[in-house]
Design a protein around this motif. Sequence first.
Motif, PDB file in Angstrom:
ATOM      1  N   THR A 276       0.855  -1.242   0.039  1.00 43.50           N
ATOM      2  CA  THR A 276       0.128  -0.084   0.031  1.00 43.50           C
ATOM      3  C   THR A 276       1.021   1.413  -0.043  1.00 43.50           C
TER       4      THR A 276
ATOM      5  N   GLU B  24       1.049   2.684  -3.400  1.00 49.92           N
ATOM      6  CA  GLU B  24      -0.314   3.422  -3.622  1.00 49.92           C
ATOM      7  C   GLU B  24      -0.602   2.791  -5.067  1.00 49.92           C
TER       8      GLU B  24
ATOM      9  N   GLU C 254       0.728  -0.693  -6.579  1.00 50.51           N
ATOM     10  CA  GLU C 254       0.596  -1.831  -5.621  1.00 50.51           C
ATOM     11  C   GLU C 254       0.351  -3.032  -6.587  1.00 50.51           C
TER      12      GLU C 254
ATOM     13  N   TYR D 172      -6.691   4.335   2.011  1.00 51.26           N
ATOM     14  CA  TYR D 172      -6.510   3.033   1.521  1.00 51.26           C
ATOM     15  C   TYR D 172      -7.505   2.858   0.642  1.00 51.26           C
TER      16      TYR D 172
END
Lengths: 320, 385
Positions: free
Chosen positions: A281, A284, A287, B76
Amino acid sequence: MARLSPRAATLIALAAIALLAPLLFPSSFYYRIGALIFINGLSVIGLVILVGFAGQVSLGHAGFAGIGAYTCALAPVHVGLHPALAMVLGAAISAVVAWLVGRPILRLSGHFLAVATLGFGILVYMVLNNESWLTGGPDGIAVADIGLRDLLRDYDIKVTASQLWYWLGAAALLVGAFLALNLQNSPTGRALRSLHDSEVAARTIGIDVARMKLTAFVVSAVYTSVAGSMLAMMNRFVTPDIAGFMHSVELLTMTVLGGAGAVFGGFVGASILTALPQLLTVFEEYENLLLGVIMMLVMIFLREGLVPSIARRLRRGGSK
Amino acid sequence: MRLTSIVKTASLIMATTALGAMALPAMADIKIGSSLSQTGPASFLGDPEAKTLTMLVDELNAAGGINGEKIELVMYDDAADANKARTFATRMVEDDEVVAVIGGSTTGTTMAMIPVFEEAGIPFISLAGAVVIIDPVKKWVFKTPHTDLMACGKIYEDLKKRGLTKVGLISGTGGFGQSMHEQCLSIAGDYGIDIVADETYGPKDADMTPQLTKIGATEGLQAVVNPGFGQGPAIVTRNFAQLNIGVPLYQSHGVASKSFIDLAGEAAEGVRLPASALLVADLLPDSDPQKAVVVGYRDAYEAATGSDVSTFGGHAYDAFKILVAAIERAGSDDPAAIRDEIEKTSGFMGTAGVVNMSATDHLGLDLTAFRMLEIRDGDWTIVAD
């Protein structure tokens, strides 16, 4: 030094990892990752039996995870069953369904099982998605608490949900691995591996090929169903995605990545594909790219999967 | 040899990343978490939401932060996967130790995260639509978008005004369509609406002529309502025009974006739908109290990202502004204090309308926040109340 049998070595390694890993956890979030690894690992051990031992491919195993998960969600509400018992019920349903799907298909040789399971998985997903009066539809459904933490609290033991499921997951994984390793070294296991190498040869020495394949399919379905139930009880919420095609592919990738032939390989594959996305992660948007590159590299350079390939190299290095 | 070096390099890279991730210093003063569906099937929700939050955090920090303290946004991408969202929720609480969370682009991810925040006592503002998120009220959970219940209410209100009561429903079987379909059935009686036909279509269907033919043949049909999301409603609109059914067609707030008009083309003429004022920012009279907010957000968003504004980004805007105001009033970053202040939000003017929260209402919007729009000459117009 007396050499450990590979079976004992695998079990001791798994137990040691489960016991020692928490010492390295910087926060209790890592228990959640650990729990996910153990639960995915349980599914993957089931697939090791099917793919690695018997040489059959299933593209719909998430369907069994869906059956296990939704049985845990629905049986407590509609039948009044405790979720933990619902897990057993789910496993039984999965076994019966696997038997019904597998019985006609596995008499044929070739990739019929892959096609049939693909259809089966999509069917389960569609039912969970569309029958919203029962399953809550695409928005998902809540799962009752198993009440174990309240019980522990009465004895003044306070654990977070992640910690509890870490230890439950570890226990389930060890039991699953123990059974799979015993199967591997039993007459049934040897028969399975022989038909993996050559069905014709297996048949000539008197092995009932269709029955063996069916056994492997039903056993692996039960593993995945139990893992699905545990995931549902841990999250206390489940959506139809658990039965989705992507989840099937994910489980199969874990199996192949770690090395389908070995129980420990399945665990390594599950660990990597569960932990790596969390690690990545940081990158970003890159990934998914990195995840893909890592998997391609393993497939190109370590064709048997991580664990068997590395083990072989180590052995070769040691004998020099 | 080559292999061993590859393995060594790979493990080295992984180890350094792991260390790097853990060794990140905690420089930020106030940590806000967010798990959105930036990729995957709900990326049309998560993408503008994420861009909006990033933009607003930069803006706020450039202006000096909250009470002099800077904000750090931990974001996220859960790809609309409930299991992933749950993992990120745990990570935000246990590992990142955020004081509040915005997000959950979809109802599924939101519902999966709620138990984590309820147990940990972290205020959570969801950006998802369904009414189950805040009904029954959960202590730590709030949301900013209109509910599907409100969309049905707005449509029924407009129908009643036009004297139409016999309605045919054609609903998508996706999450949004199913949920709204249920809400539309449940409140039809309250508005004196009679559902005379009820059909569904799958999210990937390319032709809805059979369902629409059946609805069109229903005796006494006066209007058709289409709860749905994505491409389905555009196809329904086209088929509806081709069949020349000859009654008004209502779409939901789920299609309130310019791309719907582009997809449906001329067939969209005369279609009505409830939507937030953001879409028609320029059409609002200057006297409208919402005008300054929606024009301001739209201009800032389009300048910062170069893409068209959508109502979904607006939900993130409202959530962030409500949260920042609550932290300011609380004067601390204690999650419990922030929660109490969010609940006291009143008279806040956002892109979705005026928000007045209370202990029994963790949404705080009323129907006036919704505007009834009609598509004319390929653009939105406001239907006069």
